[in-house]
Design a protein around this motif. Sequence first.
Motif, PDB file in Angstrom:
ATOM      1  N   VAL A 259       0.812  -1.214   0.000  1.00 15.53           N
ATOM      2  CA  VAL A 259       0.000   0.000   0.000  1.00 15.53           C
ATOM      3  C   VAL A 259       0.849   1.270   0.000  1.00 15.53           C
ATOM      4  O   VAL A 259       1.848   1.368   0.715  1.00 15.53           O
ATOM      5  N   ASN A 260       0.430   2.220  -0.820  1.00 13.22           N
ATOM      6  CA  ASN A 260       0.947   3.594  -0.767  1.00 13.22           C
ATOM      7  C   ASN A 260      -0.203   4.459  -0.273  1.00 13.22           C
ATOM      8  O   ASN A 260      -1.129   4.753  -1.031  1.00 13.22           O
ATOM      9  N   SER A 261      -0.149   4.843   0.991  1.00 19.45           N
ATOM     10  CA  SER A 261      -1.276   5.556   1.582  1.00 19.45           C
ATOM     11  C   SER A 261      -1.348   7.017   1.155  1.00 19.45           C
ATOM     12  O   SER A 261      -2.332   7.694   1.442  1.00 19.45           O
ATOM     13  N   ILE A 262      -0.333   7.521   0.468  1.00 16.46           N
ATOM     14  CA  ILE A 262      -0.374   8.886  -0.029  1.00 16.46           C
ATOM     15  C   ILE A 262      -1.241   8.962  -1.283  1.00 16.46           C
ATOM     16  O   ILE A 262      -2.149   9.785  -1.397  1.00 16.46           O
ATOM     17  N   THR A 263      -0.970   8.045  -2.216  1.00 15.09           N
ATOM     18  CA  THR A 263      -1.741   8.026  -3.465  1.00 15.09           C
ATOM     19  C   THR A 263      -2.980   7.142  -3.350  1.00 15.09           C
ATOM     20  O   THR A 263      -3.904   7.266  -4.147  1.00 15.09           O
ATOM     21  N   GLY A 264      -2.959   6.229  -2.368  1.00 11.50           N
ATOM     22  CA  GLY A 264      -4.076   5.301  -2.226  1.00 11.50           C
ATOM     23  C   GLY A 264      -3.881   4.000  -2.977  1.00 11.50           C
ATOM     24  O   GLY A 264      -4.732   3.106  -2.916  1.00 11.50           O
ATOM     25  N   GLU A 265      -2.762   3.882  -3.674  1.00 14.53           N
ATOM     26  CA  GLU A 265      -2.508   2.651  -4.427  1.00 14.53           C
ATOM     27  C   GLU A 265      -2.444   1.450  -3.487  1.00 14.53           C
ATOM     28  O   GLU A 265      -1.745   1.470  -2.471  1.00 14.53           O
ATOM     29  N   GLY A 266      -3.176   0.410  -3.818  1.00 14.82           N
ATOM     30  CA  GLY A 266      -3.208  -0.803  -3.005  1.00 14.82           C
ATOM     31  C   GLY A 266      -4.356  -0.844  -2.010  1.00 14.82           C
ATOM     32  O   GLY A 266      -4.715  -1.918  -1.517  1.00 14.82           O
TER      33      GLY A 266
END
Length: 223
Positions: free
Chosen positions: A194-201
């Motif tokens: 998960v990349n919680s900045i972009t929301g990816e994942g």
Amino acid sequence: MEIKIVRQIMEWNEDCHDEIQTLLNKKGIFMINVMGSPGGGKTSFITKLIENLRKDYRIGVIEGDIAGKIDAEKIAFMGIPVVQLNTEGACHIEAMSIKNILPEFNLEALDILIVENIGNLVCPAEFQIGEHLKVALLSIPEGDDKIEKYPLMFTKADALVLSKYDLKSYFQFDENRVESREKQVNPNTQIFKVNSITGEGIDKFTIWLKEEIKKRITKAKEE
């Protein structure tokens, strides 16, 4: 004598855990215990998860910290019911603390309750708090050896989130080592990147979470 006292504390906590689960099941509320190190990305993960879930579920959050209310203010800014739980030195949240704080919420208006546990890879794993699901976060900057060093946290986790995954190219982080070790200590754990900045994942985690919630509802009806 010390062993007896510790055993009594743990048994007392387990009884309280069961009591909370009974109440939440009656109210139709699904509780998630989010655990991980300080700075591991727990709050960022929770805010992105809220964005994905809020259209379908009514959400509340318990923010656990030793002191302060910085993270609770972030959640409140999103318009989500949140209660700050400060332990004033304790390295984990216990079931009794959750029991005492539940009356602060309108339980009739909640479907999901997310608890951000104290930043720590040891103590939070030892205490059940009434949750239906445990999520452990391991951020890329922390290194790929944490499962070997702190096995209990990852043994008990229903899901392992590799957070700050966008930083992988900057660190010598062997994700194959992590995934292999996690499957050894807990073959049933689901792993998400998960990349919680972009929301990816986050989408993949959300889909899995919704299925877990459906399973619980089905099981509760059967019981």
